[in-house]
Write a protein that holds these residues in place. Structure first.
Motif, PDB file in Angstrom:
ATOM      1  N   LEU A 163       0.858  -1.188   0.000  1.00 52.63           N
ATOM      2  CA  LEU A 163       0.000   0.000   0.000  1.00 52.63           C
ATOM      3  C   LEU A 163       0.892   1.236   0.000  1.00 52.63           C
ATOM      4  CD1 LEU A 163      -2.407  -1.043   2.915  1.00 52.63           C
ATOM      5  CD2 LEU A 163      -3.027  -1.011   0.488  1.00 52.63           C
ATOM      6  N   THR A 164       0.445   2.302  -0.669  1.00 49.24           N
ATOM      7  CA  THR A 164       1.199   3.556  -0.611  1.00 49.24           C
ATOM      8  C   THR A 164       0.254   4.743  -0.480  1.00 49.24           C
ATOM      9  OG1 THR A 164       1.284   4.314  -2.933  1.00 49.24           O
ATOM     10  CG2 THR A 164       2.785   2.512  -2.305  1.00 49.24           C
ATOM     11  N   THR A 165       0.813   5.822   0.047  1.00 48.07           N
ATOM     12  CA  THR A 165       0.113   7.106   0.129  1.00 48.07           C
ATOM     13  C   THR A 165       1.112   8.207  -0.144  1.00 48.07           C
ATOM     14  OG1 THR A 165      -1.346   8.478   1.518  1.00 48.07           O
ATOM     15  CG2 THR A 165       0.536   7.441   2.611  1.00 48.07           C
ATOM     16  N   ASN A 166       0.616   9.431  -0.218  1.00 50.55           N
ATOM     17  CA  ASN A 166       1.525  10.577  -0.259  1.00 50.55           C
ATOM     18  C   ASN A 166       1.869  10.976   1.169  1.00 50.55           C
ATOM     19  OD1 ASN A 166       3.031  12.814  -0.892  1.00 50.55           O
ATOM     20  ND2 ASN A 166       1.286  14.097  -1.413  1.00 50.55           N
ATOM     21  N   ARG A 167       0.841  11.414   1.915  1.00 57.18           N
ATOM     22  CA  ARG A 167       1.117  11.793   3.303  1.00 57.18           C
ATOM     23  C   ARG A 167      -0.032  11.482   4.267  1.00 57.18           C
ATOM     24  NH1 ARG A 167       0.813  16.934   0.709  1.00 57.18           N
ATOM     25  NH2 ARG A 167       3.084  17.028   0.700  1.00 57.18           N
ATOM     26  N   ASN A 168      -1.080  10.793   3.804  1.00 62.07           N
ATOM     27  CA  ASN A 168      -2.208  10.463   4.685  1.00 62.07           C
ATOM     28  C   ASN A 168      -1.879   9.204   5.493  1.00 62.07           C
ATOM     29  OD1 ASN A 168      -4.627  10.043   5.983  1.00 62.07           O
ATOM     30  ND2 ASN A 168      -5.882  10.111   4.135  1.00 62.07           N
ATOM     31  N   ILE A 169      -0.969   9.347   6.444  1.00 63.48           N
ATOM     32  CA  ILE A 169      -0.467   8.167   7.156  1.00 63.48           C
ATOM     33  C   ILE A 169      -1.470   7.637   8.177  1.00 63.48           C
ATOM     34  CG2 ILE A 169       1.957   8.725   6.784  1.00 63.48           C
ATOM     35  CD1 ILE A 169       2.005   9.766   9.683  1.00 63.48           C
ATOM     36  N   LYS A 170      -2.378   8.481   8.633  1.00 65.66           N
ATOM     37  CA  LYS A 170      -3.377   7.992   9.588  1.00 65.66           C
ATOM     38  C   LYS A 170      -4.241   6.921   8.938  1.00 65.66           C
ATOM     39  CE  LYS A 170      -7.172   9.413  12.612  1.00 65.66           C
ATOM     40  NZ  LYS A 170      -8.024  10.537  13.102  1.00 65.66           N
ATOM     41  N   LEU A 171      -4.751   7.210   7.734  1.00 62.00           N
ATOM     42  CA  LEU A 171      -5.575   6.223   7.029  1.00 62.00           C
ATOM     43  C   LEU A 171      -4.729   5.041   6.584  1.00 62.00           C
ATOM     44  CD1 LEU A 171      -8.188   5.235   5.848  1.00 62.00           C
ATOM     45  CD2 LEU A 171      -7.836   6.746   3.872  1.00 62.00           C
ATOM     46  N   LEU A 172      -3.501   5.294   6.121  1.00 60.79           N
ATOM     47  CA  LEU A 172      -2.653   4.191   5.678  1.00 60.79           C
ATOM     48  C   LEU A 172      -2.346   3.238   6.834  1.00 60.79           C
ATOM     49  CD1 LEU A 172      -1.160   2.902   3.343  1.00 60.79           C
ATOM     50  CD2 LEU A 172       0.854   4.240   3.943  1.00 60.79           C
ATOM     51  N   GLU A 173      -2.133   3.781   8.010  1.00 60.16           N
ATOM     52  CA  GLU A 173      -1.902   2.912   9.167  1.00 60.16           C
ATOM     53  C   GLU A 173      -3.120   2.039   9.437  1.00 60.16           C
ATOM     54  OE1 GLU A 173      -1.092   3.006  13.999  1.00 60.16           O
ATOM     55  OE2 GLU A 173      -1.172   4.901  12.891  1.00 60.16           O
ATOM     56  N   GLU A 174      -4.311   2.614   9.351  1.00 54.85           N
ATOM     57  CA  GLU A 174      -5.535   1.833   9.550  1.00 54.85           C
ATOM     58  C   GLU A 174      -5.638   0.721   8.510  1.00 54.85           C
ATOM     59  OE1 GLU A 174      -8.808   4.511   9.403  1.00 54.85           O
ATOM     60  OE2 GLU A 174      -8.161   5.689  11.148  1.00 54.85           O
ATOM     61  N   GLN A 175      -5.355   1.068   7.245  1.00 52.63           N
ATOM     62  CA  GLN A 175      -5.410   0.068   6.177  1.00 52.63           C
ATOM     63  C   GLN A 175      -4.384  -1.038   6.413  1.00 52.63           C
ATOM     64  OE1 GLN A 175      -4.759   2.538   2.731  1.00 52.63           O
ATOM     65  NE2 GLN A 175      -6.937   3.009   2.480  1.00 52.63           N
ATOM     66  N   ALA A 176      -3.194  -0.648   6.822  1.00 55.16           N
ATOM     67  CA  ALA A 176      -2.120  -1.621   7.043  1.00 55.16           C
ATOM     68  C   ALA A 176      -2.478  -2.585   8.167  1.00 55.16           C
ATOM     69  CB  ALA A 176      -0.817  -0.902   7.350  1.00 55.16           C
TER      70      ALA A 176
END
Length: 377
Positions: free
Chosen positions: A31-44
């Motif tokens: 998974l990748t994002t630009n800078r939305n790490i809050k949502l990316l952490e949830e997805q991860a």
């Protein structure tokens, strides 16, 4: 089971891709994002991929701390994006990042033998010649995710070797349909972001309002379906029920219809050639009642003509067009320029950046840089 790498998993296409996972036989490995790490952490934490990456380096450092209690590898910057695109375990790379940034990871994924579920139209607009040639060389599939190109892709399954005489791309017309030039001079960012039918990210919503999006799709269709730009027609269809059409030499026209919901084209790209149940509302023509079709507004024609010209020229023209548009849209979203200036700045870039007939990848990247520089002044 298909194994997916989703580039841009926190954006509109990325989140909807994750939404349909229960309907398809797939596992997410990156998974990748630009800078939305809050949502990316949830997805991860929900999907347990092998790798995650944030393009923004500061965000990547924060994400690494946030996921320190897991075994997930965390990377940042272009290196992280390319690692996700080429991860050995991935079968299919969903390119859902926005803008020119999608070109390099898509080429890298193709070189690594990955099939591409393509939602990043700028990849073909800027580097269509390179991308299509490399995909053919590597024997990988490029499966369109955009609703319009998915519609065309679904319709061409019926061609049985027959050539197309025309592609008809439908456009919603955006929030400024039938506006006058005087009205557009005072068009605001808030109004431009109010798309009548689709829920999309800010950049593509502005592109839809300016009709640049349809120009980019025209160039994309050229590469996907080997059609000259003069055989690609654009019509405004306000209801967004007919997603696009094809015409054969005998005059027969085939269309793909459906509710305006991106989950269907995303799912079809990931399950092709199979069809599986999709959790979207079903189309009721009786409820729709009527469908309307119009030629694009006069104010939109200069931008669409620029796209046709860029498509006919090929070379680095698409990269110039797209780079200037990305820079101009960023200025508009920052309330630094007016709505009509988007088209004006694209025109300036097309006039000032040198045209190259057979650009290398480095030439395309440089053309993009120069176009942004012109459009940002």
């Amino acid at each position: 089971m298909k194994k997916l790498s989703i580039l841009g998993s926190t954006g509109s296409i990325g989140t909807q891709t994750i939404d349909i996972l229960p309907s398809i036989d797939a596992e997410v490995v990156a998974l990748t994002t630009n800078r939305n790490i809050k949502l990316l952490e949830e997805q991860a934490r929900m999907l347990h991929p092998k790798l995650v990456a944030a393009y923004d380096m500061e965000a990547a450092r924060a994400l690494k701390i946030a996921l320190a209690d897991t075994s997930i590898e965390v990377l940042g910057g272009r290196e992280g994006l390319l690692a996700a695109a080429t991860l050995q375990e991935a079968d299919v790379v969903v390119t859902a990042v926005v803008g020119m940034v999608g070109l390099l990871p898509t080429l890298a994924a193709i070189d690594a033998g990955k099939d591409i579920a393509l939602a990043n139209k700028e990849t073909l607009v800027c580097g269509g010649q390179l991308v299509m040639a490399r995909a053919k060389e590597k024997g990988v599939a490029i499966l369109p995710v955009d609703s319009e190109h998915s519609a065309i892709f679904q319709c061409v399954q019926a061609r049985q070797g027959n050539a197309l005489s025309k592609i008809i791309l439908t456009a919603s017309g955006g929030p400024f349909f039938h506006y006058s030039i005087e009205q557009l001079k005072t068009a605001t960012r808030q109004k431009a972001l109010q798309h009548p039918n689709w829920s999309m990210g800010a950049k593509i919503t502005i592109d839809s309002a300016s009709m640049v999006n349809k120009g980019l799709e025209l160039i994309e269709a050229m590469w996907l379906y080997d059609m000259p730009p003069e055989d690609i027609e654009i019509v405004v269809h306000r209801e967004s029920i007919v997603h696009s059409l094809i015409e054969f030499c005998d005059g027969a026209v085939l269309a793909q219809l459906g509710v305006p919901d991106m989950r269907l084209p995303i799912q079809y790209a990931l399950t092709y050639p199979a069809r599986v149940p999709c959790k979207i509302p079903r189309l009721s023509l009786a409820d729709v009642g009527k469908m309307t079709f119009f030629t694009p507004d006069t104010w939109a024609m200069p931008v669409l003509d620029l796209a046709r010209r860029a498509g006919a020229q090929r070379g680095n023209a698409g990269a110039i067009l797209n780079g200037a548009n990305e820079a101009a849209v960023a200025r508009f979203l920052a309330d630094e320029i007016g709505f009509l200036e988007i088209g004006e700045r694209i025109t300036q870039a097309m006039e000032r950046v040198p045209f190259l007939q057979n650009p290398s990848l480095e030439d395309i990247l440089e053309s993009d840089r120069l176009a942004r520089e012109v459009a940002s002044r």
